[in-house]
Design a protein around this motif. Structure first.
Motif, PDB file in Angstrom:
ATOM      1  N   LEU A   1     -31.653   2.661  46.981  1.00 36.81           N
ATOM      2  CA  LEU A   1     -30.418   3.363  46.647  1.00 36.81           C
ATOM      3  C   LEU A   1     -29.203   2.456  46.837  1.00 36.81           C
ATOM      4  O   LEU A   1     -28.308   2.409  45.991  1.00 36.81           O
ATOM      5  CB  LEU A   1     -30.272   4.631  47.495  1.00 36.81           C
ATOM      6  CG  LEU A   1     -29.056   5.499  47.247  1.00 36.81           C
ATOM      7  CD1 LEU A   1     -28.967   5.946  45.792  1.00 36.81           C
ATOM      8  CD2 LEU A   1     -29.075   6.704  48.171  1.00 36.81           C
ATOM      9  N   MET A   2     -29.183   1.711  47.928  1.00 36.73           N
ATOM     10  CA  MET A   2     -28.062   0.804  48.167  1.00 36.73           C
ATOM     11  C   MET A   2     -28.002  -0.281  47.090  1.00 36.73           C
ATOM     12  O   MET A   2     -26.906  -0.625  46.618  1.00 36.73           O
ATOM     13  CB  MET A   2     -28.142   0.207  49.575  1.00 36.73           C
ATOM     14  CG  MET A   2     -27.798   1.256  50.606  1.00 36.73           C
ATOM     15  SD  MET A   2     -27.796   0.856  52.371  1.00 36.73           S
ATOM     16  CE  MET A   2     -28.046  -0.831  52.542  1.00 36.73           C
ATOM     17  N   ALA A   3     -29.141  -0.785  46.664  1.00 38.25           N
ATOM     18  CA  ALA A   3     -29.161  -1.794  45.598  1.00 38.25           C
ATOM     19  C   ALA A   3     -28.639  -1.211  44.289  1.00 38.25           C
ATOM     20  O   ALA A   3     -27.845  -1.859  43.582  1.00 38.25           O
ATOM     21  CB  ALA A   3     -30.574  -2.343  45.424  1.00 38.25           C
ATOM     22  N   LEU A   4     -29.046   0.002  43.964  1.00 34.34           N
ATOM     23  CA  LEU A   4     -28.566   0.648  42.741  1.00 34.34           C
ATOM     24  C   LEU A   4     -27.064   0.935  42.810  1.00 34.34           C
ATOM     25  O   LEU A   4     -26.334   0.717  41.838  1.00 34.34           O
ATOM     26  CB  LEU A   4     -29.337   1.942  42.473  1.00 34.34           C
ATOM     27  CG  LEU A   4     -30.799   1.766  42.050  1.00 34.34           C
ATOM     28  CD1 LEU A   4     -31.513   3.115  42.059  1.00 34.34           C
ATOM     29  CD2 LEU A   4     -30.876   1.106  40.684  1.00 34.34           C
ATOM     30  N   LEU A   5     -26.606   1.405  43.956  1.00 35.05           N
ATOM     31  CA  LEU A   5     -25.172   1.673  44.101  1.00 35.05           C
ATOM     32  C   LEU A   5     -24.362   0.387  44.053  1.00 35.05           C
ATOM     33  O   LEU A   5     -23.248   0.364  43.523  1.00 35.05           O
ATOM     34  CB  LEU A   5     -24.901   2.445  45.393  1.00 35.05           C
ATOM     35  CG  LEU A   5     -25.400   3.889  45.378  1.00 35.05           C
ATOM     36  CD1 LEU A   5     -25.281   4.519  46.763  1.00 35.05           C
ATOM     37  CD2 LEU A   5     -24.659   4.718  44.341  1.00 35.05           C
ATOM     38  N   ASP A   6     -24.915  -0.706  44.581  1.00 40.03           N
ATOM     39  CA  ASP A   6     -24.243  -2.009  44.473  1.00 40.03           C
ATOM     40  C   ASP A   6     -24.076  -2.399  43.010  1.00 40.03           C
ATOM     41  O   ASP A   6     -23.048  -2.961  42.622  1.00 40.03           O
ATOM     42  CB  ASP A   6     -25.012  -3.102  45.222  1.00 40.03           C
ATOM     43  CG  ASP A   6     -24.870  -2.988  46.731  1.00 40.03           C
ATOM     44  OD1 ASP A   6     -23.975  -2.253  47.202  1.00 40.03           O
ATOM     45  OD2 ASP A   6     -25.660  -3.640  47.438  1.00 40.03           O
ATOM     46  N   LEU A   7     -25.063  -2.082  42.180  1.00 48.28           N
ATOM     47  CA  LEU A   7     -24.940  -2.346  40.753  1.00 48.28           C
ATOM     48  C   LEU A   7     -23.812  -1.517  40.137  1.00 48.28           C
ATOM     49  O   LEU A   7     -23.021  -2.031  39.334  1.00 48.28           O
ATOM     50  CB  LEU A   7     -26.253  -2.020  40.033  1.00 48.28           C
ATOM     51  CG  LEU A   7     -27.401  -3.010  40.190  1.00 48.28           C
ATOM     52  CD1 LEU A   7     -28.666  -2.458  39.535  1.00 48.28           C
ATOM     53  CD2 LEU A   7     -27.033  -4.355  39.589  1.00 48.28           C
ATOM     54  N   VAL A   8     -23.749  -0.252  40.497  1.00 49.39           N
ATOM     55  CA  VAL A   8     -22.707   0.626  39.963  1.00 49.39           C
ATOM     56  C   VAL A   8     -21.327   0.130  40.412  1.00 49.39           C
ATOM     57  O   VAL A   8     -20.412  -0.013  39.611  1.00 49.39           O
ATOM     58  CB  VAL A   8     -22.916   2.093  40.403  1.00 49.39           C
ATOM     59  CG1 VAL A   8     -21.717   2.965  40.057  1.00 49.39           C
ATOM     60  CG2 VAL A   8     -24.189   2.652  39.795  1.00 49.39           C
ATOM     61  N   VAL A   9     -21.188  -0.169  41.694  1.00 44.32           N
ATOM     62  CA  VAL A   9     -19.906  -0.643  42.214  1.00 44.32           C
ATOM     63  C   VAL A   9     -19.539  -1.979  41.600  1.00 44.32           C
ATOM     64  O   VAL A   9     -18.397  -2.205  41.196  1.00 44.32           O
ATOM     65  CB  VAL A   9     -19.941  -0.735  43.765  1.00 44.32           C
ATOM     66  CG1 VAL A   9     -18.711  -1.443  44.295  1.00 44.32           C
ATOM     67  CG2 VAL A   9     -20.075   0.655  44.359  1.00 44.32           C
ATOM     68  N   GLY A  10     -20.501  -2.877  41.471  1.00 48.88           N
ATOM     69  CA  GLY A  10     -20.249  -4.184  40.859  1.00 48.88           C
ATOM     70  C   GLY A  10     -19.788  -4.071  39.431  1.00 48.88           C
ATOM     71  O   GLY A  10     -18.849  -4.740  39.004  1.00 48.88           O
ATOM     72  N   ASN A  11     -20.430  -3.198  38.669  1.00 54.33           N
ATOM     73  CA  ASN A  11     -20.053  -3.013  37.260  1.00 54.33           C
ATOM     74  C   ASN A  11     -18.666  -2.398  37.132  1.00 54.33           C
ATOM     75  O   ASN A  11     -17.906  -2.796  36.259  1.00 54.33           O
ATOM     76  CB  ASN A  11     -21.077  -2.145  36.531  1.00 54.33           C
ATOM     77  CG  ASN A  11     -22.339  -2.923  36.207  1.00 54.33           C
ATOM     78  OD1 ASN A  11     -22.341  -4.142  36.158  1.00 54.33           O
ATOM     79  ND2 ASN A  11     -23.421  -2.207  36.011  1.00 54.33           N
ATOM     80  N   THR A  12     -18.323  -1.437  37.978  1.00 58.04           N
ATOM     81  CA  THR A  12     -17.003  -0.821  37.852  1.00 58.04           C
ATOM     82  C   THR A  12     -15.916  -1.791  38.305  1.00 58.04           C
ATOM     83  O   THR A  12     -14.836  -1.811  37.733  1.00 58.04           O
ATOM     84  CB  THR A  12     -16.911   0.493  38.651  1.00 58.04           C
ATOM     85  OG1 THR A  12     -17.288   0.258  40.005  1.00 58.04           O
ATOM     86  CG2 THR A  12     -17.770   1.574  38.044  1.00 58.04           C
ATOM     87  N   ASN A  13     -16.178  -2.615  39.313  1.00 60.27           N
ATOM     88  CA  ASN A  13     -15.182  -3.592  39.766  1.00 60.27           C
ATOM     89  C   ASN A  13     -14.929  -4.669  38.737  1.00 60.27           C
ATOM     90  O   ASN A  13     -13.831  -5.187  38.594  1.00 60.27           O
ATOM     91  CB  ASN A  13     -15.603  -4.235  41.088  1.00 60.27           C
ATOM     92  CG  ASN A  13     -15.419  -3.282  42.269  1.00 60.27           C
ATOM     93  OD1 ASN A  13     -14.690  -2.305  42.183  1.00 60.27           O
ATOM     94  ND2 ASN A  13     -16.084  -3.582  43.353  1.00 60.27           N
TER      95      ASN A  13
END
Length: 146
Positions: free
Chosen positions: A131-143
């Motif tokens: 979950l943390m890896a997936l959320l890091d992807l989401v946060v990375g893409n939005t940033n």
């Protein structure tokens, strides 16, 4: 015309919203014992990792908005958890330094993550990592889009 894409059950954003609310509620009681809000706890964790840093670095580390950070730091200074000091080299900059009470609070906070995780027994450590890896992807893409 189909409106499937407008149903809540098909929305990632709504799931993230619900998950965020559930997690925030899970932190309330453990943080109440420390007299901290969740954003204040985030600031404390960042300072426990690295103390004596500029406000700009603290904002970068926590991803808390600058205006909100100013209010958070003022309230935490009023609680004598930290000091806001002028930088020696550049008087325009401010440096945040934990007080003795702020440093001592780290010992009191060590069990908070396990108290919060106990409220989500269905999440195995493997799930948390994924979950943390997936959320890091989401946060990375939005940033990257900002």
């Amino acid at each position: 015309m189909s409106f499937e894409n407008l149903q809540l059950k098909n929305q990632l954003c709504h799931r993230l919203y619900m998950a965020s609310n559930n997690i925030a509620r899970a932190y309330r009681e453990p943080l109440r014992a420390l007299n901290l809000t969740y954003p204040q706890y985030v600031v404390m964790m960042a300072l426990w990792e690295k103390d004596n840093i500029s406000i700009a670095e603290l904002i970068e580390r926590t991803a808390i908005d600058g205006g909100a950070m100013t209010q958070i730091l003022k309230k935490m200074a009023d609680k004598n958890l930290l000091s806001i000091i002028k930088d020696e080299q550049d008087k325009r900059k401010r440096v945040i330094k934990l007080s003795e009470a702020g440093q001592t609070m780290k010992l009191e906070a060590t069990d908070i993550p396990s108290k919060v995780l106990c409220q989500f027994p269905q999440l195995a450590p493997k799930h948390m990592t994924e979950l943390m890896a997936l959320l890091d992807l989401v946060v990375g893409n939005t940033n990257e889009q900002e």
